[in-house]
Design an enzyme around this catalytic site. Structure first.
Site, mmCIF file in Angstrom:
data_model
loop_
_atom_site.group_PDB
_atom_site.id
_atom_site.type_symbol
_atom_site.label_atom_id
_atom_site.label_comp_id
_atom_site.label_asym_id
_atom_site.label_seq_id
_atom_site.Cartn_x
_atom_site.Cartn_y
_atom_site.Cartn_z
ATOM 1 N N ASN A 180 0.835 -1.210 0.000
ATOM 2 C CA ASN A 180 0.000 0.000 0.000
ATOM 3 C C ASN A 180 0.864 1.252 0.000
ATOM 4 O OD1 ASN A 180 -3.072 -0.470 0.213
ATOM 5 N ND2 ASN A 180 -2.212 -2.044 1.547
ATOM 6 N N ILE A 236 -1.884 -2.631 17.702
ATOM 7 C CA ILE A 236 -3.030 -1.832 18.163
ATOM 8 C C ILE A 236 -2.508 -0.547 18.801
ATOM 9 C CG2 ILE A 236 -4.956 -1.762 19.795
ATOM 10 C CD1 ILE A 236 -5.347 -4.751 19.245
ATOM 11 N N ASN A 266 -7.039 4.352 8.442
ATOM 12 C CA ASN A 266 -6.541 2.971 8.391
ATOM 13 C C ASN A 266 -7.175 2.263 7.202
ATOM 14 O OD1 ASN A 266 -5.316 0.494 9.390
ATOM 15 N ND2 ASN A 266 -7.360 -0.135 10.062
ATOM 16 N N HIS A 279 -8.328 -1.416 6.095
ATOM 17 C CA HIS A 279 -8.612 -2.695 6.741
ATOM 18 C C HIS A 279 -9.203 -3.650 5.707
ATOM 19 C CE1 HIS A 279 -9.682 -5.473 9.929
ATOM 20 N NE2 HIS A 279 -10.850 -5.628 9.322
ATOM 21 N N SER A 286 -11.895 -1.639 3.464
ATOM 22 C CA SER A 286 -12.484 -0.381 3.938
ATOM 23 C C SER A 286 -11.365 0.565 4.340
ATOM 24 C CB SER A 286 -13.337 -0.620 5.189
ATOM 25 O OG SER A 286 -14.330 -1.600 4.974
ATOM 26 N N ASP A 300 -10.940 -0.871 14.732
ATOM 27 C CA ASP A 300 -11.601 -0.977 13.417
ATOM 28 C C ASP A 300 -13.065 -0.520 13.457
ATOM 29 O OD1 ASP A 300 -9.239 -2.020 12.345
ATOM 30 O OD2 ASP A 300 -9.807 -4.075 12.839
ATOM 31 N N GLU A 334 -7.437 -2.777 -2.775
ATOM 32 C CA GLU A 334 -6.997 -1.910 -1.671
ATOM 33 C C GLU A 334 -6.207 -0.726 -2.197
ATOM 34 O OE1 GLU A 334 -4.939 -3.499 1.730
ATOM 35 O OE2 GLU A 334 -6.158 -5.294 1.724
#
Ligand code: GRF
Length: 230
Positions: free
Chosen positions: A21, A97, A112, A114, A141, A150, A179
């Protein structure tokens, strides 16, 4: 003479792994399809392959085990990020996290990506869980990050079919293909100053989005049911 307003185009990226990404962002900047700058790439894994994708001056990494607590690590990470004065902070395959204090420090500019159609399948092993549940559709997402995992306002989603015989790897590869354009499309809105988080809602051009935008096959984002791209 009034000063020209600056575009919110400074992007910090958080990574833990391979960084495809991140590479999509770098390529889009290089080809002029994302008018933005990467101000830093930050990792909780000093060996992450993603870090190698940018010049050393842009890299920051540290091992959480060298810190007294989760909060101490996130405070150091946050200080390093803040020093680069980002407009947007993108978790792109950041597998740790984030503690509440970190999220609150950057809330409103923390995004973020996900690999599921949230609110379905927060957390890990999303592809395997979607297959086990017999889902016909899966996807990715991009959402604003809030302290609950999330669970922040979803900005946009991309959908893919689940095909007979898919295993988690095959489905993950299909999701990863969408993505990259999904993340880029959201970042284009972000750096154009069109995107914001208001409470638990995303706003686009100042208007609340009550359902996530959807990525179409041309890589553009549309409001569900709308004729043209946003
Ligand atoms: C992606 O599937 C992303 O959605 C998830 O972790 C993966 C990261 O891939 N959070 P990469 O490191 O960007 O290649």
């Amino acid at each position: 003479m009034s000063a020209t307003p600056t575009r919110p185009d400074r992007i910090a990226v958080l990574v833990s792994g391979r960084g495809s990404n991140l590479q999509a962002i770098l390529d889009a900047i290089d080809t002029g399809t994302l008018p933005a700058r990467i101000v830093g790439v930050f990792s909780d894994k000093p060996s992450a392959a993603a870090l190698e994708r940018v010049e050393p001056a842009l890299r920051w990494s540290a091992s959480p085990k060298d810190y007294a607590s989760r909060e101490a690590f996130d405070a150091a990470l946050g200080d390093a990020i803040e020093a680069t004065q980002p407009d947007w902070i993108v978790c792109a395959g950041y597998l740790r996290i984030l503690c509440d204090a970190f999220v609150e420090r950057f809330q409103g500019r923390l995004l973020n990506i996900h690999p599921s159609l949230l609110p379905k399948y927060p957390g890990l092993r999303t592809h395997a869980r979607a297959i086990a549940d017999g889902e016909a559709e899966h996807g990715a997402s991009v959402h604003f990050v809030i302290p609950e995992l999330d669970a922040g306002a979803v900005v946009a989603q991309a959908r893919v079919p689940v095909r007979p015989g898919d295993d988690a790897d095959a489905l993950a590869a299909r999701v990863l293909e969408v993505e990259h354009p999904l993340l880029l499309a959201v970042l284009r809105l972000a750096v154009a100053g069109r995107l914001a988080e208001r409470g638990t809602t995303t706003t686009l051009d100042g208007h609340a989005l009550f359902t996530p935008l959807l990525l179409d096959s041309a890589g553009a984002l549309r409001a569900p049911g709308a004729n043209g791209p946003v």
